[in-house]
Structures are given as structure tokens and as C-alpha cells.
Design a protein around this motif. Structure first.
Motif: not given
Length: 399
Positions: A134-160
Motif C-alpha cells: 500500500a502507498i500513502d503520501s506526506y506533503p511537501l509544502s511551499y512558501g519561499e521554498r519547498w519543505e517537508i511537512d514533518l508533522k504530517t509525516v509523523k501523523e501518517k505513520i501507522s503500525p503498517e
């Protein structure tokens, strides 16, 4: 009759249909999406082909990890970056796609998950489907530059969730994983018992102002890390089909991973002998080849930047790679805008939805690899189709 894993939509999309119709009608199309270096008028040394004239190519003596000679060449590539890589920790593959497939089979049982960046190259969905994960995604956010949304990365992690994919720099955003992001991601991987898969195929092509970000994960030892690359981009030789995986982590996890990857690779033995024998000689051509590619990218990017300033258009800030992202007028959705450009100006660009942008209806992606005159002609036609002067400047938001 057929497995569900290949039940993908087979009907061509409207853009493909329109492109085929124009070409069948004999109408020339200027393709601003072309990213195959062998079609972009780069000069390859004649010595490339002479390397195949080697009697050793007639002997089949396969090694599941790849010929030691070739693995030493890959280790030498990392040595030029100041990174010490043991050839015994390298697995050769026929491509980066195959490397992903090997790693999915190594790390995930059917139905378990990988986390991939979004936007990104659409290959992941197909590879995951073929390997029953299975596949799930975490967002790259854009302001002045692209950044990894680290908060969402953690939220997306499940036991699977078993692995986190990083594309460094990303395709098509051109954004690198920053030092502070890397530290957080390694911490997350250790805390959640995840493997990191880092795709570095575009690593050698940072923009001059961003070279500090182009630090390979191949020397990382604080988490189980698989670093992917290959000669498709490093040597601009996609037709020669050679990639690799560098395995790092604790001695126990690293060695267990290599042992299992060796068994997977031994099942297929897909890397051909002539390319492995030639690799060391080919790496000697790397500086000259990459110099051509870098000059082309920078010249085209500079032209596009100037054009955007003239037209008051938005070009998203990238940090490296072969692609550029424009924000398109909001009066029409992406598909209508791109179809109109193709129909009226005979210019092809990719709509952002091809790369799964979070915000739909606003983005166009072009390759910076085209010969300069073709690129400039295509960009001129793009702006002539609809001068991009009614665009709103970006505010900080997720896309």
C-alpha cells in the motif's frame, strides 16, 4: 483471468489522445516535457562504444550483488563526494525502478505501507501495486521554498508503515532534503522502526546557490538507509540500464538486509555483464557529460526566469534537478489549459496533476533538458498562448 495488481486504467488520457491526433496529422509538436538525455543533442564520447569490445563480455560469471569491479566503480563515485562506501554494501540493479521493487519485497509484507512524498513522480503507485504493498503520501509544502511537512509525516505513520521514501532532490519540485529535515527524519525512523529509502538520481545537478544541500545519504549510519542512484542520470545513459542500492545502518541490520537483497537479486540476475565491465571507463567521462547537462539546465532555467519576470509570472523555486514548475492562469483547470496550449501553439507541457499536486488546477511542469533554441521557442509560444500576467504571487500554503 488476470491479477488485480494490473487493473490499471488503460484508456489514454485526453492529453495523450490530442498529442497522438496531432502527430498522426503530421503536425510538429514542440515537446517541453522531453527529459530523455539521449534525445536532447548531448555529445557522447565515441569511446563509450569501444568499451564493449572486451572478450570478458563473452563470459557469464554472475554475482548477485553485481561484479566487484563495477561495485568498486560505484564506491569510487561516492569517494569523489567525500563519502566512504564499502563495495560489499552495494547491490547493483538493472534500474532504480528495480531497486525500489527489491526494497519493497525486502521490507514489506503484502498490504503494508510505504510513505512517499507528494508531489512526486507517479512511478510509486505502479511499483507499489506490482509488489502488493500500500502507498500513502506526506506533503511537501511551499512558501519561499519547498519543505517537508514533518508533522504530517509523523501523523501518517501507522503500525503498517514500514518505510519512508525520500527523493533528494525531488522530481519535479527540485527540492533537497535539508540538514535539519534529515535529522528529524532519522529520529522519526529510529523511533518508529522505519527504513529510509533515499532516491538520489538527480543529486549531481544542484543549482549553484544550493550545492550545500546536495549531501548524499550514502554515508548515513544512524538508521537503516537504502540510497538509490544509477547511470540513467549520473551519466545521462538511461538506455544502458544500471542502478544501485547502498545499504547503511547498524552492522546487524545492514548485514541482514544485504544478505536478503542478495537472495532477491540472485533470483533475477538482471544486470548485464557488458555494462558492468564498462562502468569504470564510463565514470571517467562523467565530468564532461555532467558539465554539458548542467550548462543546459542553467541556461534554460535562466531564460525561463527572465521570461517569467518580464511576464510577471510565477516560477516556483527549485534547488536542483531537470524540471521547472510554472503556476498557470486560474481561469481554466490544468487539463484545459495544457490542451489549449497543445492545440493552438503545438507545445506540450505536463499538467501538475500528473505529479499529484495537493492543489489542483494550477501547475505546469517543463523539462530543462531540451536544446536551448528549442526550449526558448517553446517557452515563447507558451507565453504567446496566454500571457501569464494575471497570476497571484504565492502565499505560504501546502500543495
Amino acid at each position: 483471468m488476470f491479477a488485480r495488481r494490473t487493473e490499471w486504467p488503460s484508456h489514454p488520457n485526453r492529453l495523450t489522445q490530442k498529442l497522438s491526433a496531432l502527430r498522426e496529422a503530421g503536425r510538429p509538436v514542440l515537446d517541453l516535457t522531453e527529459s530523455n538525455p539521449t534525445r536532447c543533442a548531448f555529445q557522447y564520447p565515441a569511446e563509450f562504444l569501444k568499451t564493449f569490445d572486451d572478450p570478458k563480455n563473452l563470459t557469464y560469471d554472475p554475482s548477485p550483488r553485481g561484479l566487484l569491479k563495477a561495485r568498486k566503480s560505484v564506491a569510487g563515485y561516492y569517494r569523489t563526494k567525500g563519502i566512504s562506501v564499502d563495495p560489499e554494501h552495494i547491490i547493483l540493479t538493472a534500474s532504480t525502478s528495480e531497486a525500489y521493487s527489491f526494497l519493497f519485497r525486502l521490507l514489506l509484507n503484502p498490504g503494508e505501507k510505504i510513505l512517499v512524498p507528494r508531489p512526486s513522480y507517479p512511478l510509486f503507485e505502479y511499483l507499489a501495486s506490482l509488489d502488493d504493498v500500500a502507498i500513502d503520501s506526506y506533503p511537501l509544502s511551499y512558501g519561499e521554498r519547498w519543505e517537508i511537512d514533518l508533522k504530517t509525516v509523523k501523523e501518517k505513520i501507522s503500525p503498517e508503515t514500514k518505510a519512508l521514501v525520500l527523493v533528494h532532490p525531488n522530481n519535479p519540485t527540485g527540492s533537497f532534503v535539508k540538514k535539519e529535515e534529515k535529522e528529524h527524519l532519522i529520529s522519526i525512523a529510529k523511533e518508529k522502526n522505519l527504513a529510509l529509502i533515499c532516491d538520489e538520481v538527480f543529486l549531481d545537478y544542484p543549482y549553484p546557490e544550493n550545492t550545500a544541500h546536495a549531501i548524499s545519504f550514502a554515508g548515513e549510519k544512524n538508521a537503516l538507509t537504502f540510497t538509490l542512484s544509477g547511470i540513467s542520470k549520473v551519466l545521462a545513459l538511461p538506455q544502458m540500464k544500471l542502478g544501485w542500492i547502498v545499504v547503511n545502518g547498524s552492522d546487524k541490520l545492514r548485514d541482514a538486509s544485504i544478505e536478503r537483497l542478495e537472495l532477491i537479486s540472485d533470483t533475477y540476475l538482471s544486470v548485464n555483464t557488458p555494462v558492468q565491465q564498462a562502468l569504470d571507463a564510463w565514470f571517467s567521462f562523467r565530468p564532461a557529460l555532467q558539465d554539458q547537462v548542467r550548462k543546459r539546465i542553467l541556461m534554460n532555467r535562466e531564460f525561463l526566469l527572465k521570461k517569467c519576470r518580464t511576464e510577471n509570472a510565477d516560477l516556483l523555486n527549485g534547488e536542483g534537478g531537470w524540471y521547472a514548475i510554472l503556476r498557470l492562469p486560474g481561469a481554466e483547470d490544468e487539463e484545459k489549459w495544457v490542451l489549449g496550449l497543445l492545440e493552438r501553439q503545438s507545445v506540450l507541457i505536463h499538467p501538475g496533476y500528473f505529479y499529484d499536486f495537493f492543489e489542483e488546477g494550477r501547475f505546469g511542469v517543463v523539462s530543462l533538458l531540451l536544446p536551448t533554441e528549442q526550449f526558448r521557442g517553446g517557452v515563447d509560444r507558451l507565453f504567446n498562448y496566454r500571457p501569464i500576467k494575471h497570476l497571484h504571487k504565492f502565499k505560504r500554503h501546502n500543495i
